[in-house]
Design an enzyme around this catalytic site. Structure first.
Site, mmCIF file in Angstrom:
data_model
loop_
_atom_site.group_PDB
_atom_site.id
_atom_site.type_symbol
_atom_site.label_atom_id
_atom_site.label_comp_id
_atom_site.label_asym_id
_atom_site.label_seq_id
_atom_site.Cartn_x
_atom_site.Cartn_y
_atom_site.Cartn_z
ATOM 1 N N HIS A 130 0.856 -1.186 0.000
ATOM 2 C CA HIS A 130 0.000 0.000 0.000
ATOM 3 C C HIS A 130 0.894 1.239 0.000
ATOM 4 C CE1 HIS A 130 -3.745 -2.127 1.921
ATOM 5 N NE2 HIS A 130 -3.176 -2.845 0.966
ATOM 6 N N GLU A 144 0.941 3.862 1.840
ATOM 7 C CA GLU A 144 1.408 4.270 3.170
ATOM 8 C C GLU A 144 2.486 3.338 3.708
ATOM 9 O OE1 GLU A 144 -3.011 5.325 2.758
ATOM 10 O OE2 GLU A 144 -1.753 3.600 2.311
ATOM 11 N N CYS A 148 -5.854 2.184 5.808
ATOM 12 C CA CYS A 148 -6.495 0.959 6.281
ATOM 13 C C CYS A 148 -5.904 0.575 7.635
ATOM 14 C CB CYS A 148 -6.301 -0.163 5.260
ATOM 15 S SG CYS A 148 -4.605 -0.798 5.177
ATOM 16 N N CYS A 189 -2.113 -0.128 7.369
ATOM 17 C CA CYS A 189 -1.329 1.085 7.178
ATOM 18 C C CYS A 189 -1.354 1.964 8.423
ATOM 19 C CB CYS A 189 -1.834 1.857 5.965
ATOM 20 S SG CYS A 189 -1.504 0.998 4.409
#
Length: 165
Positions: A63, A65, A92, A95
């Protein structure tokens, strides 16, 4: 026990958020999911940028992040406490945990996780946990300031037509 501090968006936050949204569009152009993030230091300078690489990197943890957090290994927790992570979509649960453990002191995000779920539905490419970042970060032992959702009309654009209807 510490938790989430509600923050207020600045003009600089909105400018940086638009940069993160542009990174999310770039991720799509590179064959990945539409997410982008950047890190702003205490002086207001962007010190790192990252896109989602789940598809091309074949790594479910790729992801934007978490990719960004991986870039921060040489920075001290004291330095990161003064930094802002700006991301095109609400982080999420995974993250949010990475942001917390890295020591980042502030998060600014565009599209809310709930709005993303409404858009993606049951698309297997986005099996979200429906756990807002404020809940994850709020369970920690240090304060993290959170600002968002912001600019959702702009942040949703790279997602339109990407996910299964």
């Amino acid at each position: 026990m510490s938790g989430v501090r509600e923050g207020v968006a600045t003009d600089a936050d909105l400018t940086r958020l638009r940069e993160a949204i542009a990174l999310s569009a770039s991720a799509v152009a590179h064959g990945n999911h539409p997410f982008g993030a950047l890190l702003v230091d205490a002086g207001g300078e962007v010190v790192a940028r990252a896109e989602n690489t789940v598809v091309t990197g074949r790594d479910v943890t790729g992801h934007a992040e978490t990719n960004l957090v991986r870039m921060l290994g040489d920075r001290s927790p004291a330095e990161l406490a003064g930094c802002t992570l700006v991301t095109s979509c609400e982080p999420c649960a995974m993250c949010s945990g990475a942001i917390y453990w890295a020591g980042v002191g502030r998060v600014v995000f565009g599209l809310a996780e709930s709005a993303l779920v409404d858009l993606t539905g049951d698309d297997p490419e986005n099996p979200t946990l429906r756990l807002p970042c404020r809940e994850v970060l709020g369970a920690g032992q240090r304060d993290v300031e959170v600002v968002g959702p912001l600019l959702e009309d702009e942040a949703i654009v790279p997602h339109r037509g990407f996910w299964r209807a």
